[in-house]
Write a protein that holds these residues in place. Structure first.
Motif, PDB file in Angstrom:
ATOM      1  N   ARG A 115       0.829  -1.207   0.000  1.00 55.13           N
ATOM      2  CA  ARG A 115       0.000   0.000   0.000  1.00 55.13           C
ATOM      3  C   ARG A 115       0.864   1.258   0.000  1.00 55.13           C
ATOM      4  O   ARG A 115       0.627   2.193  -0.765  1.00 55.13           O
ATOM      5  CB  ARG A 115      -0.931   0.024   1.227  1.00 55.13           C
ATOM      6  CG  ARG A 115      -1.793   1.289   1.285  1.00 55.13           C
ATOM      7  CD  ARG A 115      -2.511   1.423   2.618  1.00 55.13           C
ATOM      8  NE  ARG A 115      -1.621   1.692   3.716  1.00 55.13           N
ATOM      9  CZ  ARG A 115      -1.118   2.896   4.027  1.00 55.13           C
ATOM     10  NH1 ARG A 115      -1.409   3.948   3.295  1.00 55.13           N
ATOM     11  NH2 ARG A 115      -0.313   3.051   5.059  1.00 55.13           N
ATOM     12  N   ALA A 118       2.631   1.612  -3.395  1.00 55.52           N
ATOM     13  CA  ALA A 118       1.675   2.079  -4.412  1.00 55.52           C
ATOM     14  C   ALA A 118       1.375   3.559  -4.212  1.00 55.52           C
ATOM     15  O   ALA A 118       1.330   4.336  -5.177  1.00 55.52           O
ATOM     16  CB  ALA A 118       0.389   1.257  -4.345  1.00 55.52           C
ATOM     17  N   HIS A 119       1.180   3.968  -2.958  1.00 60.86           N
ATOM     18  CA  HIS A 119       0.877   5.371  -2.669  1.00 60.86           C
ATOM     19  C   HIS A 119       2.038   6.277  -3.088  1.00 60.86           C
ATOM     20  O   HIS A 119       1.824   7.323  -3.705  1.00 60.86           O
ATOM     21  CB  HIS A 119       0.573   5.546  -1.178  1.00 60.86           C
ATOM     22  CG  HIS A 119       0.132   6.912  -0.824  1.00 60.86           C
ATOM     23  ND1 HIS A 119      -1.122   7.393  -1.115  1.00 60.86           N
ATOM     24  CD2 HIS A 119       0.795   7.941  -0.225  1.00 60.86           C
ATOM     25  CE1 HIS A 119      -1.215   8.643  -0.706  1.00 60.86           C
ATOM     26  NE2 HIS A 119      -0.065   9.002  -0.158  1.00 60.86           N
ATOM     27  N   LEU A 122       2.176   6.375  -6.925  1.00 59.73           N
ATOM     28  CA  LEU A 122       1.032   7.124  -7.467  1.00 59.73           C
ATOM     29  C   LEU A 122       1.199   8.624  -7.267  1.00 59.73           C
ATOM     30  O   LEU A 122       0.774   9.417  -8.112  1.00 59.73           O
ATOM     31  CB  LEU A 122      -0.270   6.640  -6.825  1.00 59.73           C
ATOM     32  CG  LEU A 122      -0.785   5.294  -7.309  1.00 59.73           C
ATOM     33  CD1 LEU A 122      -1.873   4.763  -6.370  1.00 59.73           C
ATOM     34  CD2 LEU A 122      -1.295   5.386  -8.734  1.00 59.73           C
ATOM     35  N   THR A 157      -6.780   8.713 -12.581  1.00 56.48           N
ATOM     36  CA  THR A 157      -6.439   7.391 -12.049  1.00 56.48           C
ATOM     37  C   THR A 157      -5.483   7.521 -10.871  1.00 56.48           C
ATOM     38  O   THR A 157      -5.643   6.837  -9.843  1.00 56.48           O
ATOM     39  CB  THR A 157      -5.818   6.517 -13.159  1.00 56.48           C
ATOM     40  OG1 THR A 157      -6.765   6.406 -14.224  1.00 56.48           O
ATOM     41  CG2 THR A 157      -5.447   5.151 -12.647  1.00 56.48           C
ATOM     42  N   ALA A 158      -4.501   8.397 -10.998  1.00 55.83           N
ATOM     43  CA  ALA A 158      -3.546   8.601  -9.910  1.00 55.83           C
ATOM     44  C   ALA A 158      -4.242   9.181  -8.678  1.00 55.83           C
ATOM     45  O   ALA A 158      -3.985   8.734  -7.549  1.00 55.83           O
ATOM     46  CB  ALA A 158      -2.401   9.505 -10.368  1.00 55.83           C
ATOM     47  N   ALA A 160      -7.409   8.856  -7.845  1.00 53.51           N
ATOM     48  CA  ALA A 160      -8.241   7.797  -7.260  1.00 53.51           C
ATOM     49  C   ALA A 160      -7.375   6.812  -6.475  1.00 53.51           C
ATOM     50  O   ALA A 160      -7.712   6.428  -5.339  1.00 53.51           O
ATOM     51  CB  ALA A 160      -9.022   7.079  -8.354  1.00 53.51           C
ATOM     52  N   GLY A 161      -6.253   6.411  -7.050  1.00 49.41           N
ATOM     53  CA  GLY A 161      -5.363   5.488  -6.361  1.00 49.41           C
ATOM     54  C   GLY A 161      -4.772   6.089  -5.098  1.00 49.41           C
ATOM     55  O   GLY A 161      -4.648   5.405  -4.074  1.00 49.41           O
ATOM     56  N   LEU A 162      -4.406   7.368  -5.170  1.00 51.17           N
ATOM     57  CA  LEU A 162      -3.878   8.044  -3.986  1.00 51.17           C
ATOM     58  C   LEU A 162      -4.918   8.097  -2.876  1.00 51.17           C
ATOM     59  O   LEU A 162      -4.612   7.857  -1.707  1.00 51.17           O
ATOM     60  CB  LEU A 162      -3.408   9.458  -4.347  1.00 51.17           C
ATOM     61  CG  LEU A 162      -2.091   9.541  -5.093  1.00 51.17           C
ATOM     62  CD1 LEU A 162      -1.913  10.922  -5.726  1.00 51.17           C
ATOM     63  CD2 LEU A 162      -0.927   9.215  -4.175  1.00 51.17           C
ATOM     64  N   TRP A 163      -6.157   8.413  -3.238  1.00 55.66           N
ATOM     65  CA  TRP A 163      -7.209   8.488  -2.229  1.00 55.66           C
ATOM     66  C   TRP A 163      -7.467   7.112  -1.609  1.00 55.66           C
ATOM     67  O   TRP A 163      -7.612   6.983  -0.391  1.00 55.66           O
ATOM     68  CB  TRP A 163      -8.495   9.069  -2.816  1.00 55.66           C
ATOM     69  CG  TRP A 163      -9.500   9.344  -1.743  1.00 55.66           C
ATOM     70  CD1 TRP A 163      -9.563  10.447  -0.946  1.00 55.66           C
ATOM     71  CD2 TRP A 163     -10.547   8.471  -1.317  1.00 55.66           C
ATOM     72  NE1 TRP A 163     -10.601  10.318  -0.046  1.00 55.66           N
ATOM     73  CE2 TRP A 163     -11.219   9.109  -0.260  1.00 55.66           C
ATOM     74  CE3 TRP A 163     -10.986   7.224  -1.721  1.00 55.66           C
ATOM     75  CZ2 TRP A 163     -12.300   8.546   0.399  1.00 55.66           C
ATOM     76  CZ3 TRP A 163     -12.067   6.651  -1.063  1.00 55.66           C
ATOM     77  CH2 TRP A 163     -12.720   7.315  -0.016  1.00 55.66           C
ATOM     78  N   LEU A 164      -7.495   6.084  -2.457  1.00 52.70           N
ATOM     79  CA  LEU A 164      -7.741   4.728  -1.950  1.00 52.70           C
ATOM     80  C   LEU A 164      -6.631   4.256  -1.007  1.00 52.70           C
ATOM     81  O   LEU A 164      -6.908   3.580  -0.014  1.00 52.70           O
ATOM     82  CB  LEU A 164      -7.869   3.743  -3.120  1.00 52.70           C
ATOM     83  CG  LEU A 164      -9.138   3.871  -3.957  1.00 52.70           C
ATOM     84  CD1 LEU A 164      -9.028   3.007  -5.201  1.00 52.70           C
ATOM     85  CD2 LEU A 164     -10.370   3.509  -3.139  1.00 52.70           C
ATOM     86  N   THR A 165      -5.379   4.624  -1.329  1.00 52.43           N
ATOM     87  CA  THR A 165      -4.252   4.157  -0.512  1.00 52.43           C
ATOM     88  C   THR A 165      -3.935   5.067   0.662  1.00 52.43           C
ATOM     89  O   THR A 165      -3.005   4.775   1.423  1.00 52.43           O
ATOM     90  CB  THR A 165      -2.988   3.994  -1.385  1.00 52.43           C
ATOM     91  OG1 THR A 165      -2.683   5.242  -2.006  1.00 52.43           O
ATOM     92  CG2 THR A 165      -3.181   2.917  -2.430  1.00 52.43           C
TER      93      THR A 165
END
Length: 178
Positions: A115, A118-119, A122, A157-158, A160-165
């Motif tokens: 995680r 990925a963060h 991203l 996309t970045a 969204a991924g940042l928020w999710l992680t």
């Protein structure tokens, strides 16, 4: 059989610049010695403030998608939509900067867990894609038609991924707090 057309300078130069931004942020984040953090006003942890700023960026990113869809539809968009898209994007970037600065200075680029890795990646991707998008806007032909929406999609996309992680992880593990 048609041959593939090479990327014209108006597309690949902004792309190279965006990759450069992402790489520089990643290298800096990896080589920088992380520093301590402080609380805001004695009761609001900086991490909580970052989560809410990131959530604001996520909401503004949704407005970006909707306004871009209106701009790119076959019928002409109302005149105010382009202004909304520009100012909403500026506000989203403005909200993202304190989060990014804190992440770079406090944590750097880390790979402790999938995680966190990925963060970190991203975050670099977001600013690289954003730089590419802005440079494409300044080019003649507005990014050769396909490149600008692709860059915008990578930015989204970045985000969204940042928020999710980050924010979603925080809300799920720590809880919603002010």
């Amino acid at each position: 059989m048609p041959t593939a057309t090479p990327l014209r300078p108006r597309v690949w130069l902004p792309l190279v610049a965006g990759v450069g931004v992402a790489v520089v942020l990643g290298v800096y984040g990896r080589l920088h010695e992380p520093v301590g953090t402080t609380d805001v006003l004695g009761f609001l942890r900086l991490q909580t403030a970052k989560v809410w700023l990131a959530t604001g960026v996520g909401i503004l990113a949704f407005v970006q998608v909707v306004s871009a869809a209106v701009i790119y539809r076959p019928r002409p968009a109302p005149g105010w939509v382009a202004g909304l898209h520009r100012w909403n994007g500026r506000l989203a970037l403005l909200l993202s900067v304190p989060v990014a600065v804190h992440c770079l200075y406090r944590f750097g680029l880390r790979f402790d867990t999938p995680r966190v890795l990925a963060h970190s990646l991203l975050g670099c991707l977001f600013y690289g894609a954003f730089a590419t998008k802005m440079l494409l806007l300044s080019r003649p032909g507005r990014g050769s038609g396909w490149a600008l929406p692709v860059a915008g999609g990578v930015v989204l996309t970045a985000v969204a991924g940042l928020w999710l992680t980050s924010a979603l992880w925080f809300f799920a593990t720590i809880g919603v707090s002010w």
